[in-house]
Design a protein around this motif. Structure first.
Motif, mmCIF file in Angstrom:
data_model
loop_
_atom_site.group_PDB
_atom_site.id
_atom_site.type_symbol
_atom_site.label_atom_id
_atom_site.label_comp_id
_atom_site.label_asym_id
_atom_site.label_seq_id
_atom_site.Cartn_x
_atom_site.Cartn_y
_atom_site.Cartn_z
ATOM 1 N N UNK A 81 19.246 -1.497 2.495
ATOM 2 C CA UNK A 81 18.182 -0.667 2.613
ATOM 3 C C UNK A 81 18.487 0.625 3.432
ATOM 4 N N UNK A 82 19.068 0.390 4.599
ATOM 5 C CA UNK A 82 19.624 1.529 5.244
ATOM 6 C C UNK A 82 20.434 2.354 4.879
ATOM 7 N N UNK A 83 21.633 1.632 3.883
ATOM 8 C CA UNK A 83 22.536 2.590 3.319
ATOM 9 C C UNK A 83 21.877 3.473 2.208
ATOM 10 N N UNK A 84 20.798 3.038 1.598
ATOM 11 C CA UNK A 84 20.302 3.816 0.253
ATOM 12 C C UNK A 84 19.673 4.954 1.211
ATOM 13 N N UNK A 85 18.637 4.655 2.336
ATOM 14 C CA UNK A 85 17.856 5.723 2.677
ATOM 15 C C UNK A 85 18.903 6.681 3.295
ATOM 16 N N UNK A 86 19.923 6.440 3.962
ATOM 17 C CA UNK A 86 20.847 7.538 4.534
ATOM 18 C C UNK A 86 21.678 8.134 3.448
ATOM 19 N N UNK A 87 22.091 7.534 2.203
ATOM 20 C CA UNK A 87 22.887 8.181 1.503
ATOM 21 C C UNK A 87 22.189 8.973 0.497
ATOM 22 N N UNK A 88 20.600 8.814 0.410
ATOM 23 C CA UNK A 88 19.856 9.688 -0.299
ATOM 24 C C UNK A 88 19.864 11.025 0.412
ATOM 25 N N UNK A 89 20.489 11.362 1.601
ATOM 26 C CA UNK A 89 20.461 12.634 1.947
ATOM 27 C C UNK A 89 21.294 13.459 1.208
ATOM 28 N N UNK A 90 22.266 12.983 0.492
ATOM 29 C CA UNK A 90 23.340 13.624 -0.287
ATOM 30 C C UNK A 90 22.301 14.445 -1.533
ATOM 31 N N UNK A 91 21.357 13.608 -2.100
ATOM 32 C CA UNK A 91 20.781 14.187 -3.191
ATOM 33 C C UNK A 91 19.752 15.025 -2.588
ATOM 34 N N UNK A 92 18.957 14.687 -1.465
ATOM 35 C CA UNK A 92 18.019 15.769 -0.875
ATOM 36 C C UNK A 92 18.673 17.029 -0.479
ATOM 37 N N UNK A 135 0.906 -1.010 -0.016
ATOM 38 C CA UNK A 135 -0.105 0.062 0.011
ATOM 39 C C UNK A 135 0.928 1.071 -0.034
ATOM 40 N N UNK A 136 1.805 1.379 1.001
ATOM 41 C CA UNK A 136 2.649 2.498 1.221
ATOM 42 C C UNK A 136 3.590 2.660 -0.288
ATOM 43 N N UNK A 137 3.981 1.586 -0.937
ATOM 44 C CA UNK A 137 4.936 1.429 -1.991
ATOM 45 C C UNK A 137 3.962 1.959 -3.421
ATOM 46 N N UNK A 138 2.804 1.863 -3.390
ATOM 47 C CA UNK A 138 1.829 2.296 -4.252
ATOM 48 C C UNK A 138 1.692 3.713 -4.541
ATOM 49 N N UNK A 139 2.231 4.399 -3.489
ATOM 50 C CA UNK A 139 2.143 5.981 -3.521
ATOM 51 C C UNK A 139 3.248 6.479 -4.164
ATOM 52 N N UNK A 140 4.416 5.631 -4.240
ATOM 53 C CA UNK A 140 5.516 6.170 -4.551
ATOM 54 C C UNK A 140 5.730 6.631 -6.160
ATOM 55 N N UNK A 170 13.709 4.608 -6.223
ATOM 56 C CA UNK A 170 13.243 3.379 -6.797
ATOM 57 C C UNK A 170 14.020 2.251 -6.420
ATOM 58 N N UNK A 171 15.406 2.351 -6.314
ATOM 59 C CA UNK A 171 16.181 1.048 -5.741
ATOM 60 C C UNK A 171 15.859 0.712 -4.288
ATOM 61 N N UNK A 172 15.372 1.838 -3.320
ATOM 62 C CA UNK A 172 15.109 1.402 -2.076
ATOM 63 C C UNK A 172 13.655 0.894 -1.895
ATOM 64 N N UNK A 173 12.855 0.938 -2.877
ATOM 65 C CA UNK A 173 11.374 0.489 -2.654
ATOM 66 C C UNK A 173 11.872 -1.045 -3.495
ATOM 67 N N UNK A 174 12.605 -1.117 -4.280
ATOM 68 C CA UNK A 174 12.621 -2.363 -4.959
ATOM 69 C C UNK A 174 13.318 -3.318 -3.740
ATOM 70 N N UNK A 175 14.173 -2.884 -2.964
ATOM 71 C CA UNK A 175 14.961 -3.593 -1.887
ATOM 72 C C UNK A 175 13.803 -4.016 -0.834
ATOM 73 N N UNK A 176 12.877 -3.102 -0.500
ATOM 74 C CA UNK A 176 11.723 -3.454 0.431
ATOM 75 C C UNK A 176 11.152 -4.854 -0.245
ATOM 76 N N UNK A 177 10.681 -4.812 -1.313
ATOM 77 C CA UNK A 177 10.078 -5.972 -2.103
ATOM 78 C C UNK A 177 10.722 -7.256 -1.929
ATOM 79 N N UNK A 178 12.221 -7.015 -2.129
ATOM 80 C CA UNK A 178 13.315 -8.248 -2.017
ATOM 81 C C UNK A 178 13.097 -8.526 -0.522
ATOM 82 N N UNK A 179 13.117 -7.589 0.490
ATOM 83 C CA UNK A 179 13.174 -8.038 1.909
ATOM 84 C C UNK A 179 11.859 -8.978 2.325
ATOM 85 N N UNK A 180 10.768 -8.478 1.765
ATOM 86 C CA UNK A 180 9.213 -9.119 1.890
ATOM 87 C C UNK A 180 9.483 -10.622 1.485
#
Length: 234
Positions: free
Chosen positions: A142-153, A65-70, A115-125
């Motif tokens: 997942x955690x690395x992508x989430x944190x490194x995304x701060x560079x782009x933000x 459900x959450x991923x459907x919003x992305x 996009x990569x982070x959401x794909x990793x969440x599906x892989x986790x599931x």
């Protein structure tokens, strides 16, 4: 003023309003995604492996459900960025262009990272019910992508804040919180090696920056909706 310029003004104003609404919509989508996931028990940085396995083994519906919003969030972010670039170019030709493009690049790169982070969440599931070791590897990614995304933000915040301020679009307080959020996001990205190896509380730096980023987005959207390129603000 030529007829061509006169006819272009309503179109520019219309797209500015559209991009402003897109900024508010983008902020709404990313907040909603977290409102769905966090109460359901989305693990935080430094979570125990068994908590990660438990969440991704049992909450695939919530995750979906959450991923459907992305996809909508990514589309809205792109429209917002294009509108911010257009506003900077229209208001201050030759001054704000380069910084606005830096900001737009940040938005595009954060879309790609998520996009990569959401794909990793599906892989986790998929992995969590069957393989705890693989789940641990995917969770670290997942955690690395989430944190490194701060560079782009941070790039998005700095680029669009500088160009927006130079174009007379942003007020001083708005520019100030944009720079604070950028500093927090970049600091969090720099601390990624610590965040993914057990110092999960350092993720609060990025979380604080993210919350300010949401406020910055909504305020930017309001400015784009109300924008009059010929009027500067204090």
């Amino acid at each position: 003023m030529t007829r061509k310029t006169k006819s272009a003004e309503p179109a520019a104003a219309s797209f500015s309003r559209t991009s402003g609404l897109a900024a508010i919509g983008f902020a709404t989508m990313i907040v909603l995604g977290n409102v769905i996931l966090v109460p359901a028990g989305l693990p935080h940085g430094g979570a125990r492996p068994e908590d990660v396995v438990a969440f991704f083994s049992t909450q695939s519906g919530v995750l979906g459900l959450a991923s459907a919003l992305t996809p909508a969030a990514w589309a809205l972010a792109t429209v917002f960025g294009a509108g911010a670039v257009a506003a900077a170019r229209r208001s201050e030709p030759g001054r704000g262009d380069a910084w606005s493009l830096v900001g737009f690049a940040g938005l595009v790169l954060q879309n790609a990272t998520f996009t990569g982070l959401i794909a990793v969440r599906f892989a986790l599931a998929a992995a969590a019910p069957h393989d705890a070791a693989t789940t641990a590897v995917f969770w670290t990614l997942h955690q690395a992508l989430l944190s490194l995304n701060g560079t782009f933000l941070a790039l998005a915040l700095v680029g669009l804040t500088v160009s927006g301020r130079r174009a007379g679009l942003l007020r001083r307080w708005h520019a100030a919180i944009g720079m604070v959020a950028a500093a927090l996001q970049f600091t969090s990205a720099t601390l990624t090696p610590l965040i993914v190896t057990g110092y999960g509380l350092l993720g609060l730096i990025g979380l604080t920056g993210w919350l300010i980023w949401v406020v910055w987005l909504v305020a930017y959207g309001v400015r784009l909706i109300r924008a009059r390129p010929e009027h500067a603000v204090d």
